[in-house]
Write a protein that holds these residues in place. Structure first.
Motif, PDB file in Angstrom:
ATOM      1  N   GLY A  36      40.213  40.746  69.238  1.00 57.89           N
ATOM      2  CA  GLY A  36      39.575  39.779  68.366  1.00 57.89           C
ATOM      3  C   GLY A  36      39.204  40.291  66.989  1.00 57.89           C
ATOM      4  O   GLY A  36      38.680  39.544  66.170  1.00 57.89           O
ATOM      5  N   PHE A  37      39.491  41.562  66.697  1.00 58.43           N
ATOM      6  CA  PHE A  37      39.236  42.098  65.356  1.00 58.43           C
ATOM      7  C   PHE A  37      40.227  41.455  64.392  1.00 58.43           C
ATOM      8  O   PHE A  37      41.430  41.505  64.608  1.00 58.43           O
ATOM      9  CB  PHE A  37      39.385  43.617  65.353  1.00 58.43           C
ATOM     10  CG  PHE A  37      39.364  44.221  63.974  1.00 58.43           C
ATOM     11  CD1 PHE A  37      38.187  44.295  63.266  1.00 58.43           C
ATOM     12  CD2 PHE A  37      40.523  44.704  63.403  1.00 58.43           C
ATOM     13  CE1 PHE A  37      38.163  44.854  61.985  1.00 58.43           C
ATOM     14  CE2 PHE A  37      40.517  45.271  62.137  1.00 58.43           C
ATOM     15  CZ  PHE A  37      39.331  45.345  61.427  1.00 58.43           C
ATOM     16  N   LEU A  38      39.707  40.858  63.327  1.00 49.75           N
ATOM     17  CA  LEU A  38      40.566  40.178  62.363  1.00 49.75           C
ATOM     18  C   LEU A  38      40.731  40.958  61.062  1.00 49.75           C
ATOM     19  O   LEU A  38      41.852  41.149  60.594  1.00 49.75           O
ATOM     20  CB  LEU A  38      40.012  38.779  62.056  1.00 49.75           C
ATOM     21  CG  LEU A  38      39.875  37.852  63.255  1.00 49.75           C
ATOM     22  CD1 LEU A  38      39.207  36.544  62.847  1.00 49.75           C
ATOM     23  CD2 LEU A  38      41.239  37.594  63.886  1.00 49.75           C
ATOM     24  N   ARG A  39      39.628  41.393  60.477  1.00 44.67           N
ATOM     25  CA  ARG A  39      39.696  42.173  59.241  1.00 44.67           C
ATOM     26  C   ARG A  39      38.324  42.731  58.916  1.00 44.67           C
ATOM     27  O   ARG A  39      37.318  42.293  59.474  1.00 44.67           O
ATOM     28  CB  ARG A  39      40.208  41.347  58.069  1.00 44.67           C
ATOM     29  CG  ARG A  39      39.227  40.310  57.573  1.00 44.67           C
ATOM     30  CD  ARG A  39      39.774  39.592  56.360  1.00 44.67           C
ATOM     31  NE  ARG A  39      38.823  38.575  55.934  1.00 44.67           N
ATOM     32  CZ  ARG A  39      38.811  38.058  54.739  1.00 44.67           C
ATOM     33  NH1 ARG A  39      39.684  38.442  53.844  1.00 44.67           N
ATOM     34  NH2 ARG A  39      37.924  37.139  54.412  1.00 44.67           N
ATOM     35  N   ALA A  40      38.317  43.696  57.987  1.00 42.59           N
ATOM     36  CA  ALA A  40      37.064  44.292  57.548  1.00 42.59           C
ATOM     37  C   ALA A  40      37.154  44.583  56.056  1.00 42.59           C
ATOM     38  O   ALA A  40      38.207  44.975  55.553  1.00 42.59           O
ATOM     39  CB  ALA A  40      36.779  45.571  58.321  1.00 42.59           C
ATOM     40  N   ARG A  41      36.026  44.374  55.391  1.00 43.27           N
ATOM     41  CA  ARG A  41      35.914  44.682  53.968  1.00 43.27           C
ATOM     42  C   ARG A  41      34.668  45.531  53.775  1.00 43.27           C
ATOM     43  O   ARG A  41      33.612  45.229  54.320  1.00 43.27           O
ATOM     44  CB  ARG A  41      35.796  43.396  53.151  1.00 43.27           C
ATOM     45  CG  ARG A  41      37.104  42.604  53.162  1.00 43.27           C
ATOM     46  CD  ARG A  41      36.879  41.144  52.975  1.00 43.27           C
ATOM     47  NE  ARG A  41      36.148  40.663  54.162  1.00 43.27           N
ATOM     48  CZ  ARG A  41      35.666  39.453  54.283  1.00 43.27           C
ATOM     49  NH1 ARG A  41      35.800  38.590  53.330  1.00 43.27           N
ATOM     50  NH2 ARG A  41      35.025  39.078  55.370  1.00 43.27           N
ATOM     51  N   LEU A  42      34.823  46.577  52.979  1.00 41.64           N
ATOM     52  CA  LEU A  42      33.715  47.485  52.709  1.00 41.64           C
ATOM     53  C   LEU A  42      33.321  47.330  51.245  1.00 41.64           C
ATOM     54  O   LEU A  42      34.157  47.462  50.356  1.00 41.64           O
ATOM     55  CB  LEU A  42      34.138  48.928  53.003  1.00 41.64           C
ATOM     56  CG  LEU A  42      33.074  50.001  52.883  1.00 41.64           C
ATOM     57  CD1 LEU A  42      31.935  49.759  53.874  1.00 41.64           C
ATOM     58  CD2 LEU A  42      33.692  51.378  53.120  1.00 41.64           C
ATOM     59  N   VAL A  43      32.048  47.047  51.019  1.00 43.94           N
ATOM     60  CA  VAL A  43      31.541  46.793  49.672  1.00 43.94           C
ATOM     61  C   VAL A  43      30.537  47.881  49.310  1.00 43.94           C
ATOM     62  O   VAL A  43      29.577  48.108  50.054  1.00 43.94           O
ATOM     63  CB  VAL A  43      30.852  45.408  49.606  1.00 43.94           C
ATOM     64  CG1 VAL A  43      30.319  45.134  48.203  1.00 43.94           C
ATOM     65  CG2 VAL A  43      31.799  44.308  50.071  1.00 43.94           C
ATOM     66  N   GLN A  44      30.761  48.535  48.176  1.00 43.63           N
ATOM     67  CA  GLN A  44      29.805  49.522  47.701  1.00 43.63           C
ATOM     68  C   GLN A  44      28.738  48.807  46.876  1.00 43.63           C
ATOM     69  O   GLN A  44      29.040  48.032  45.975  1.00 43.63           O
ATOM     70  CB  GLN A  44      30.504  50.585  46.850  1.00 43.63           C
ATOM     71  CG  GLN A  44      29.586  51.713  46.461  1.00 43.63           C
ATOM     72  CD  GLN A  44      30.322  52.849  45.769  1.00 43.63           C
ATOM     73  OE1 GLN A  44      31.486  52.726  45.398  1.00 43.63           O
ATOM     74  NE2 GLN A  44      29.639  53.955  45.587  1.00 43.63           N
ATOM     75  N   LEU A  45      27.482  49.076  47.202  1.00 44.14           N
ATOM     76  CA  LEU A  45      26.337  48.480  46.535  1.00 44.14           C
ATOM     77  C   LEU A  45      25.595  49.566  45.755  1.00 44.14           C
ATOM     78  O   LEU A  45      25.877  50.753  45.922  1.00 44.14           O
ATOM     79  CB  LEU A  45      25.402  47.851  47.578  1.00 44.14           C
ATOM     80  CG  LEU A  45      26.029  46.784  48.483  1.00 44.14           C
ATOM     81  CD1 LEU A  45      25.107  46.458  49.640  1.00 44.14           C
ATOM     82  CD2 LEU A  45      26.381  45.542  47.684  1.00 44.14           C
ATOM     83  N   PRO A  46      24.630  49.202  44.937  1.00 42.70           N
ATOM     84  CA  PRO A  46      23.840  50.229  44.231  1.00 42.70           C
ATOM     85  C   PRO A  46      23.032  51.098  45.195  1.00 42.70           C
ATOM     86  O   PRO A  46      22.783  50.727  46.342  1.00 42.70           O
ATOM     87  CB  PRO A  46      22.900  49.395  43.346  1.00 42.70           C
ATOM     88  CG  PRO A  46      23.527  48.046  43.239  1.00 42.70           C
ATOM     89  CD  PRO A  46      24.290  47.848  44.522  1.00 42.70           C
ATOM     90  N   ASP A  47      22.605  52.225  44.689  1.00 40.95           N
ATOM     91  CA  ASP A  47      21.673  53.114  45.397  1.00 40.95           C
ATOM     92  C   ASP A  47      22.190  53.629  46.735  1.00 40.95           C
ATOM     93  O   ASP A  47      21.449  53.694  47.721  1.00 40.95           O
ATOM     94  CB  ASP A  47      20.314  52.424  45.593  1.00 40.95           C
ATOM     95  CG  ASP A  47      19.674  52.034  44.266  1.00 40.95           C
ATOM     96  OD1 ASP A  47      19.791  52.831  43.313  1.00 40.95           O
ATOM     97  OD2 ASP A  47      19.083  50.948  44.192  1.00 40.95           O
TER      98      ASP A  47
END
Length: 95
Positions: A36-47
């Motif tokens: 059931g894994f469809l996709r993943a996105r990794l977002v870099q945030l501040p700090d």
């Protein structure tokens, strides 16, 4: 109904490269081992914070994945680079 896993976490600056290097293997392990894994996105945030957005086919798929934890080397390497969890949430795609 597509379930979305939202996990916000901190990574020490000196472990950022380790996290990014482990990402590809983590995704390969998810594709091989997580129904059931469809996709993943990794977002870099501040700090030194990051947001991982993972889509699952069903809430049951997500629950099963969570039970497995870091059971494969690529997943374990990615998790090991994380310093602390900020928040983990689950939702569904609104249509």
């Amino acid at each position: 109904m597509t379930t979305v896993e939202l996990t916000r976490f901190r990574v020490l600056a000196e472990k950022t490269e380790e996290l990014l290097a482990a990402r590809a293997d983590m995704l390969k392990d998810f594709e091989a081992d997580r129904a059931g894994f469809l996709r993943a996105r990794l977002v870099q945030l501040p700090d030194n914070e990051w947001l991982d957005i993972v889509d699952w086919a069903t809430p049951e798929d997500f629950a099963t994945s969570r039970e497995k934890g870091p059971n494969l080397p690529g997943i374990a390497r990615f998790f090991a680079a994380i310093d602390s969890l900020v928040v983990a949430e689950e939702g569904v795609i609104a249509r």
